[in-house]
Design a protein around this motif. Structure first.
Motif, PDB file in Angstrom:
ATOM      1  N   LEU A   1     -54.374   5.216  42.154  1.00  0.00           N
ATOM      2  CA  LEU A   1     -54.930   6.450  42.692  1.00  0.00           C
ATOM      3  C   LEU A   1     -56.441   6.422  42.479  1.00  0.00           C
ATOM      4  O   LEU A   1     -56.930   6.686  41.378  1.00  0.00           O
ATOM      5  N   LEU A   2     -57.192   6.058  43.507  1.00  0.00           N
ATOM      6  CA  LEU A   2     -58.649   6.075  43.436  1.00  0.00           C
ATOM      7  C   LEU A   2     -59.153   7.430  43.907  1.00  0.00           C
ATOM      8  O   LEU A   2     -58.714   7.940  44.943  1.00  0.00           O
ATOM      9  N   ASN A   3     -60.072   7.996  43.141  1.00  0.00           N
ATOM     10  CA  ASN A   3     -60.613   9.314  43.450  1.00  0.00           C
ATOM     11  C   ASN A   3     -59.485  10.305  43.747  1.00  0.00           C
ATOM     12  O   ASN A   3     -59.439  10.924  44.821  1.00  0.00           O
ATOM     13  N   PRO A   4     -58.559  10.476  42.805  1.00  0.00           N
ATOM     14  CA  PRO A   4     -57.445  11.406  43.044  1.00  0.00           C
ATOM     15  C   PRO A   4     -57.919  12.856  42.986  1.00  0.00           C
ATOM     16  O   PRO A   4     -59.100  13.135  42.736  1.00  0.00           O
ATOM     17  N   LYS A   5     -57.000  13.783  43.183  1.00  0.00           N
ATOM     18  CA  LYS A   5     -57.346  15.194  43.054  1.00  0.00           C
ATOM     19  C   LYS A   5     -57.870  15.451  41.650  1.00  0.00           C
ATOM     20  O   LYS A   5     -57.341  14.936  40.671  1.00  0.00           O
ATOM     21  N   GLN A   6     -58.901  16.267  41.561  1.00  0.00           N
ATOM     22  CA  GLN A   6     -59.530  16.497  40.258  1.00  0.00           C
ATOM     23  C   GLN A   6     -58.618  17.228  39.292  1.00  0.00           C
ATOM     24  O   GLN A   6     -58.800  17.157  38.079  1.00  0.00           O
TER      25      GLN A   6
END
Length: 646
Positions: free
Chosen positions: A348-353
C-alpha cells in the motif's frame, strides 16, 4: 560372421595406448615397478658373478640392492667404483635411472601444466555459502557488480560468483578494467553454460543467497533464460522446496527482454522467481520521465545504493495502532512511503492517512541506510510553520499531451502502449524514424489505442535539415530512442548524441518550449551528452542493472517497483512549489510534508531549479532531507511527491 584376428603387436600396442591415456598415477607406478625390477635384477647379477669382490662391497643382498638403487637415483655414483666389470654393469641402472627420472619429471611437469590450464579454463568448484551467483554475461554486468559491491560494503566476506559461456581470463580482465576492486567483496569467475546442470554445480547455486540471470547483449535470448530458470529449480541437487519456512526456497532474479515468455517463466519459477522485463520497465520509466522533466534523476538516486534507498522495517511498538499520517510525521530523517501487508504480500503506497498500522505490517521507508528505525517522535507539530502553507493551493490540470518520438527500437511498441495509459484522451503522438512505414504496419497490429492519436514521418534524425522541417513547435515533449536493434551500441548512441545537439540548438534558436528525454545505451556516453544539456536521460542497461541489483538484495522491492512504474496507483511527481507553500523564503521539510499530506500526497524531497543542469548537484534533486532543517526555496523549484495523479 568372421572374426578378425589381431596380431600380438597390435594387441600390445592397444593395451599400451590405453595405459598411456589412463592418467598420471598409473604411469608413475609402472615406472617405479620397472625401476625396482631392474634394480633387483642387477643386484642378483652382481652377486652371482661376484662383481662386488673387487669393489670392497658387502656381500649382503640388501647392501648390494642399495648400491644399485643409488646408481639408479644418482647417476654420479658410478665414479666411486674402480672395477671395470662393476662399472660396466652399473651403466645399465644409470641409463635406466636417467630415463626413469626424466620421464617422471616430464610427467609431473605435464600434469602441472594441465592443472594450470584447467584453472585458467575456470572449471574448478566454488565452495562458498550465502554468496550471490550471476548467470550470463552482458554489458549490464559491470553496473550490477558495482551496485552489489556498494550494497555489501559493510559485509566482511561477501562474494559474487559469475558463470558465463566466456573465457575466465577475459572476464577477469574486463572486470579489472571496468570495476574498481573491493576490499570486502570478492569476485569469482567461472566458465560454463548456465543451462548445463553439471556446469551449474560449479558455482554452488544451492547455497547462494540470491541468483541473478542476465540476458546477453544479443536479442531473442529469453528462451535461454527460461531454460536457465528450469535448470535451477529442477536440478537433482536443488534445495528442498517443502522447507520454505526455513528459507529453503531460491531467490532468483531473472531478466527477460520482452514479455513474450513472461507467463512461461513465471510458471517454471513459481514463488522462487522474480522477473524483470527490460522493455516493460524501460518503457514505463521513459514515459513517466518524458512527461515529467527531472524524474530520471529521482529514480537514479532511489535505485542507486550510493544514495537514499527504500527499506522495509518491522513496525515499532510505539506505532502499533497509530495512523499512517502519524507515522509520516514521526521521523526527522526517514520518509514513510507506505505499508507492506506481510500476510498477503500487498503493498500500500501512499494509503489513506487514516489507515491503522498493524503488528504484522512492515513500514516501507526511504532512508539513507538500513540501520534500525529510530524511535518515533509524535511531538513534531511545533516544527510545522502554518503561516507558510498555502491554504487554497491550486490543482494542476491534466490536459492532453503532444509527444514526438525520434528514432525507434523494440521498446517503442511498449512505450506507445504505456503512453496511451498515462495521457488524457485526445493526446497526439508523432513517430519520426528512418522506416516509418514498417513501424506503422507493426503498430497497426497492436490493440486499438484509447487516448493517443498517432502520426508518422520518415526522416533521418541525425540530419539537421530534416529536423528543421519537423513540426517541433507543435509538441510539448520530445523523446529520442536509440536504434538499438539495428546498430552497434556506440553507433546508435552517436546518432542519439547528434540528434540531441541539433534539437537543443533548434530549441534555442527558435525559442521553443519542448522538453527532451534521450535514451542512451552506454552510461559512458552520458558525459558527452551533457554538453547538449538535455532535460533527462534514460540509460537503458544502467537502469535495469540498478533494479536487478536492488531486487537481488531485497525481493520485496519488486512489489514496490511494480506500483511505482504503473500508470495506476501512486507514483512520483515533480510539482511546482507554489502548490504547497509560499515561495522565496526559508522553510523546513516538516512544513512541506504537512502541506503535501493535506493534498493526500507524501513529500519525499525537492528539486532546485538553479542546479537542474548540474550533474555535480544530482541535477538539483535532494531526497529525504532532514525535516527540521530550513532550506531556501524559490519560485521555479519543485516538490517531489508520491501521489496518485497531478
Amino acid at each position: 560372421m568372421s572374426v578378425k584376428k589381431f596380431s600380438f603387436a597390435q594387441r600390445f600396442q592397444y593395451r599400451f595406448d590405453n595405459l598411456m591415456t589412463g592418467g598420471l598415477m598409473p604411469l608413475i607406478v609402472i615406472l617405479i615397478i620397472f625401476a625396482l625390477f631392474l634394480t633387483i635384477f642387477i643386484t642378483v647379477t652382481v652377486m652371482v658373478f661376484h662383481f662386488e669382490e673387487k669393489s670392497n662391497v658387502s656381500t649382503s643382498f640388501l647392501e648390494n640392492f642399495w648400491q644399485v638403487l643409488m646408481h639408479v637415483i644418482d647417476q654420479g655414483t658410478i665414479t666411486d667404483k674402480k672395477t671395470w666389470s662393476f662399472r660396466l654393469t652399473m651403466m645399465i641402472p644409470t641409463f635406466v635411472g636417467i630415463f626413469t627420472l626424466s620421464t617422471l619429471v616430464a610427467l609431473i611437469t605435464s600434469r602441472i601444466g594441465i592443472i594450470l590450464s584447467n584453472f585458467r579454463k575456470g572449471r574448478s568448484l566454488v565452495i562458498e555459502e550465502n554468496h550471490i551467483v550471476i548467470l550470463g554475461w552482458s554489458a549490464k554486468i559491470f553496473s550490477v557488480i558495482k551496485e552489489l559491491i556498494k550494497a555489501n560494503a559493510n559485509q566482511v566476506h561477501a562474494c559474487v560468483v559469475i558463470l558465463a559461456d566466456k573465457d575466465q581470463i577475459e572476464m577477469e580482465d574486463e572486470l579489472k578494467e571496468k570495476v574498481k576492486k573491493s576490499k570486502n567483496v570478492r569476485i569469482i569467475c567461472r566458465t560454463g553454460n548456465p543451462i548445463d546442470l553439471d556446469d551449474l554445480e560449479i558455482v554452488n547455486p544451492h547455497d547462494a543467497k540470491s541468483i541473478i540471470i542476465l540476458s546477453p547483449d544479443d536479442h531473442n535470448t529469453d528462451v535461454q533464460n527460461v531454460k536457465c530458470i528450469l535448470a535451477i529449480v529442477n536440478h537433482p541437487n536443488r534445495r528442498n522446496p517443502e522447507r520454505r519456512e526455513e528459507g529453503h526456497l531460491y531467490h532468483i532474479v531473472a531478466e527477460l527482454q520482452t514479455d513474450n515468455n513472461k507467463e512461461v517463466a513465471s510458471i517454471v519459477g513459481g514463488d522462487e522467481l522474480t522477473l524483470i522485463v527490460s522493455d516493460e520497465v524501460i518503457a514505463r520509466i521513459a514515459v513517466q520521465t518524458c512527461l515529467q522533466s527531472g524524474l530520471s534523476a529521482v529514480y537514479n538516486k532511489i535505485l542507486d545504493f550510493d544514495h537514499t534507498e527504500i527499506y522495509f522495517y518491522d513496525v515499532p511498538e510505539l506505532l502499533l495502532g497509530k495512523t499512517f499520517r502519524e507515522a509520516t510525521l514521526a521521523y526527522d530523517d526517514v520518509i514513510v512511503l507506505g505499508i507492506l501487508r506481510t500476510n498477503t504480500q500487498i503493498v500500500l503506497l501512499n494509503p489513506k492517512q487514516s489507515q491503522k498500522i498493524r503488528n504484522s505490517d512492515k513500514l516501507i521507508c526511504m532512508a539513507q541506510d538500513d540501520h534500525a528505525l529510530p524511535l518515533p517522535n509524535f511531538d513534531t507539530k511545533e516544527y510545522i510553520q502554518e503561516d507558510k502553507i498555502l491554504k487554497d493551493g491550486k490543482n494542476l490540470i491534466n490536459a492532453p499531451r503532444s509527444v514526438m518520438i525520434l528514432g525507434w527500437n523494440q521498446e517503442g511498441f511498449t512505450i506507445v502502449k504505456q503512453m496511451d495509459s498515462y495521457v488524457m484522451k485526445g493526446s497526439e503522438l508523432c513517430i519520426v524514424c528512418d522506416d516509418a512505414d514498417k513501424v506503422r504496419a507493426d503498430l497497426d497490429i497492436l490493440m486499438p489505442l484509447k487516448n493517443v492519436n498517432i502520426s508518422y514521418q520518415e526522416a533521418d534524425i541525425s540530419n539537421r535539415k530534416a529536423l528543421n522541417q519537423l513540426p517541433l513547435a507543435q509538441h510539448q515533449h520530445l523523446m529520442i530512442l536509440s536504434y538499438a536493434n539495428k546498430m552497434h551500441i556506440q553507433e546508435a548512441d552517436a546518432i542519439t548524441l547528434v540528434a540531441l545537439m541539433h534539437l537543443r540548438e533548434i530549441k534555442k534558436n527558435k525559442k521553443l518550449e519542448f522538453t527532451i528525454i534521450s535514451e542512451m545505451l552506454d552510461i559512458k556516453n552520458r558525459t558527452l551528452a551533457e554538453v547538449a544539456k538535455p532535460d533527462d536521460f534514460i540509460i537503458s542497461d544502467h537502469v535495469i542493472s540498478l533494479i536487478v541489483s536492488q531486487v537481488a538484495e531485497n525481493k520485496e522491492l519488486k512489489l514496490v517497483f511494480d506500483q511505482l512504474f504503473d500508470a495506476q496507483g501512486s507514483e512520483f511527481y515533480l510539482k511546482p512549489l507554489d502548490l504547497y507553500v509560499v515561495p522565496n523564503q526559508e522553510i523546513n521539510f516538516y512544513t512541506i510534508t504537512e502541506a503535501a499530506l493535506r493534498r493526500n500526497e507524501i513529500a519525499i524531497g525537492y528539486r532546485l531549479k538553479e542546479f537542474a543542469e548540474s550533474p555535480a548537484h544530482h541535477y538539483g534533486v535532494f531526497l529525504n532531507p532532514n525535516k527540521k532543517e530550513n532550506v531556501f526555496l524559490k519560485e521555479g523549484d519543485k516538490i517531489i511527491v508520491l501521489a496518485e495523479d497531478l
